[in-house]
Design a protein around this motif. Structure first.
Motif, PDB file in Angstrom:
ATOM      1  N   ALA A  67      60.258  23.666 111.957  1.00  0.00           N
ATOM      2  CA  ALA A  67      60.756  24.658 110.999  1.00  0.00           C
ATOM      3  C   ALA A  67      60.259  24.273 109.610  1.00  0.00           C
ATOM      4  O   ALA A  67      60.565  23.180 109.119  1.00  0.00           O
ATOM      5  CB  ALA A  67      62.277  24.712 111.027  1.00  0.00           C
ATOM      6  N   LEU A  68      59.477  25.145 108.999  1.00  0.00           N
ATOM      7  CA  LEU A  68      58.964  24.909 107.649  1.00  0.00           C
ATOM      8  C   LEU A  68      59.791  25.736 106.668  1.00  0.00           C
ATOM      9  O   LEU A  68      59.597  26.942 106.520  1.00  0.00           O
ATOM     10  CB  LEU A  68      57.494  25.305 107.555  1.00  0.00           C
ATOM     11  N   LEU A  69      60.734  25.080 106.023  1.00  0.00           N
ATOM     12  CA  LEU A  69      61.599  25.748 105.042  1.00  0.00           C
ATOM     13  C   LEU A  69      60.995  25.507 103.664  1.00  0.00           C
ATOM     14  O   LEU A  69      61.520  24.747 102.846  1.00  0.00           O
ATOM     15  CB  LEU A  69      63.027  25.202 105.144  1.00  0.00           C
ATOM     16  N   LEU A  70      59.872  26.161 103.437  1.00  0.00           N
ATOM     17  CA  LEU A  70      59.058  25.913 102.246  1.00  0.00           C
ATOM     18  C   LEU A  70      58.567  27.232 101.661  1.00  0.00           C
ATOM     19  O   LEU A  70      58.320  28.191 102.395  1.00  0.00           O
ATOM     20  CB  LEU A  70      57.844  25.046 102.605  1.00  0.00           C
ATOM     21  N   PRO A  71      58.347  27.275 100.341  1.00  0.00           N
ATOM     22  CA  PRO A  71      57.807  28.479  99.708  1.00  0.00           C
ATOM     23  C   PRO A  71      56.283  28.504  99.787  1.00  0.00           C
ATOM     24  O   PRO A  71      55.657  27.591 100.354  1.00  0.00           O
ATOM     25  CB  PRO A  71      58.264  28.314  98.257  1.00  0.00           C
ATOM     26  N   ASP A 107      65.294  23.148  97.771  1.00  0.00           N
ATOM     27  CA  ASP A 107      66.329  24.173  97.705  1.00  0.00           C
ATOM     28  C   ASP A 107      66.934  24.525  99.058  1.00  0.00           C
ATOM     29  O   ASP A 107      67.864  25.330  99.119  1.00  0.00           O
ATOM     30  CB  ASP A 107      65.763  25.445  97.074  1.00  0.00           C
ATOM     31  N   THR A 108      66.410  23.954 100.130  1.00  0.00           N
ATOM     32  CA  THR A 108      66.881  24.327 101.472  1.00  0.00           C
ATOM     33  C   THR A 108      67.362  23.116 102.267  1.00  0.00           C
ATOM     34  O   THR A 108      67.423  23.160 103.493  1.00  0.00           O
ATOM     35  CB  THR A 108      65.747  25.044 102.249  1.00  0.00           C
ATOM     36  N   LEU A 109      67.717  22.052 101.586  1.00  0.00           N
ATOM     37  CA  LEU A 109      68.111  20.822 102.279  1.00  0.00           C
ATOM     38  C   LEU A 109      69.371  21.012 103.116  1.00  0.00           C
ATOM     39  O   LEU A 109      69.477  20.453 104.214  1.00  0.00           O
ATOM     40  CB  LEU A 109      68.318  19.691 101.260  1.00  0.00           C
ATOM     41  N   ALA A 121      61.523  15.874 103.682  1.00  0.00           N
ATOM     42  CA  ALA A 121      61.805  16.645 102.471  1.00  0.00           C
ATOM     43  C   ALA A 121      60.636  16.556 101.499  1.00  0.00           C
ATOM     44  O   ALA A 121      60.049  15.482 101.322  1.00  0.00           O
ATOM     45  CB  ALA A 121      63.083  16.134 101.807  1.00  0.00           C
ATOM     46  N   LEU A 122      60.312  17.687 100.896  1.00  0.00           N
ATOM     47  CA  LEU A 122      59.277  17.756  99.877  1.00  0.00           C
ATOM     48  C   LEU A 122      59.929  18.106  98.546  1.00  0.00           C
ATOM     49  O   LEU A 122      60.657  19.111  98.452  1.00  0.00           O
ATOM     50  CB  LEU A 122      58.234  18.824 100.207  1.00  0.00           C
ATOM     51  N   ALA A 123      59.674  17.309  97.526  1.00  0.00           N
ATOM     52  CA  ALA A 123      60.237  17.573  96.208  1.00  0.00           C
ATOM     53  C   ALA A 123      59.560  18.758  95.539  1.00  0.00           C
ATOM     54  O   ALA A 123      60.142  19.387  94.654  1.00  0.00           O
ATOM     55  CB  ALA A 123      60.113  16.335  95.327  1.00  0.00           C
ATOM     56  N   LEU A 124      58.308  19.054  95.934  1.00  0.00           N
ATOM     57  CA  LEU A 124      57.506  20.134  95.345  1.00  0.00           C
ATOM     58  C   LEU A 124      57.368  19.958  93.842  1.00  0.00           C
ATOM     59  O   LEU A 124      57.326  20.925  93.075  1.00  0.00           O
ATOM     60  CB  LEU A 124      58.106  21.512  95.676  1.00  0.00           C
ATOM     61  N   ARG A 125      57.262  18.706  93.429  1.00  0.00           N
ATOM     62  CA  ARG A 125      57.073  18.401  92.010  1.00  0.00           C
ATOM     63  C   ARG A 125      55.585  18.398  91.684  1.00  0.00           C
ATOM     64  O   ARG A 125      54.745  18.253  92.578  1.00  0.00           O
ATOM     65  CB  ARG A 125      57.705  17.051  91.674  1.00  0.00           C
ATOM     66  N   PRO A 126      55.226  18.562  90.413  1.00  0.00           N
ATOM     67  CA  PRO A 126      53.806  18.532  90.042  1.00  0.00           C
ATOM     68  C   PRO A 126      53.101  17.284  90.557  1.00  0.00           C
ATOM     69  O   PRO A 126      53.685  16.185  90.584  1.00  0.00           O
ATOM     70  CB  PRO A 126      53.854  18.562  88.512  1.00  0.00           C
TER      71      PRO A 126
END
Length: 251
Positions: A67-71, A107-109, A121-126
């Motif tokens: 499951a990829l809960l990612l934008p 945002d979906t943790l 988990a991916l922080a999706l930070r720069p």
């Protein structure tokens, strides 16, 4: 791209052989001001490392569902190709409770904790930065991926006729992903090498995935993937189109 390419991973290998230095994914986050450009070679390196993490440390096997809960994000694109490389099914926005593994953005943790298997988990930070503190019950992708190998070899060949992607409730094999991406290209304005598509579409639909990754990859083009593009006014979007030498748009 080669006519014999049957999976998304095949498409990436052909792109790497043809021109590793050309841009493949240019990512903007217009909420943070981030811009990242990945050449084919750099993108393929991230994919190899992620596939090694997925197959090795996370023990994912062909047929498992992730499951990829990612934008829409460059790291999501990496995970999609890593899943294709291993032979696992990438389920965009899927039910974490029914998945074998889950990969979540910040945002979906809470939803991701429903998964009883491995959680990433991916922080999706720069610049792919890590979390200041790793979320409880998760491995931090930015911590785990750098030490992975730069070359990837699946334990078993990936079958192009097996399920590879689930999005918006529809399932596709690897071969269907490639075929549909190629078929979408003309309507998206992708005419081959040198085509550069700006996409502001989310990854929650086939149309968004095709415009934002698969169709450019399948045709030797590149994508300017924009998150939060709606925060820009018309003039700012036009300036980006000009500065990035965009040849087509999907918004």
């Amino acid at each position: 791209m080669n006519a014999t390419d049957r999976t998304p991973a095949d498409l990436l290998r052909s792109a790497l052989a043809a021109d590793p230095a050309r841009p493949l994914v240019t990512f903007y986050d217009d909420a943070t001001g981030e811009r990242v450009e990945l050449s084919v070679a750099t993108f393929a390196n991230w994919v190899a490392k992620t596939a090694n993490l997925l197959q090795g440390d996370l023990a994912a096997e062909p047929g498992d569902r992730v499951a990829l809960l990612l934008p829409a994000h460059w790291q999501t694109a990496v995970w999609l190709l890593a899943c294709a490389s291993v032979g696992v099914v990438a389920d965009i926005g899927g039910d974490a409770g029914a998945a074998d593994l889950v990969v979540s953005g910040p945002d979906t943790l809470d939803a991701a904790r429903a998964c009883t298997g491995e959680r990433v988990a991916l922080a999706l930070r720069p610049l792919g930065g890590r979390f200041p503190q790793t979320p409880d019950g998760f491995a931090d992708y930015a911590v785990e991926v750098p030490s992975q190998g730069d070359r990837f070899q699946p334990y078993a060949p990936v079958d192009p006729e097996e399920p590879a992607l689930i999005v918006a409730g529809a399932a596709y094999t690897g071969a269907e992903v490639v075929e549909r991406a190629r078929a979408d290209a003309p309507a998206l304005g992708l005419t081959g090498a040198g085509s550069r598509l700006l996409s502001g579409l989310p990854y929650a639909t086939w149309a968004g995935l095709s415009a934002g990754l698969y169709a450019p990859l399948a045709t030797g083009g590149s994508v300017v993937l924009c998150r939060h593009l709606d925060r820009l006014d018309k003039d700012a979007v036009a300036k980006r189109i000009e500065s990035e030498r965009v040849t087509a748009t999907a918004r």
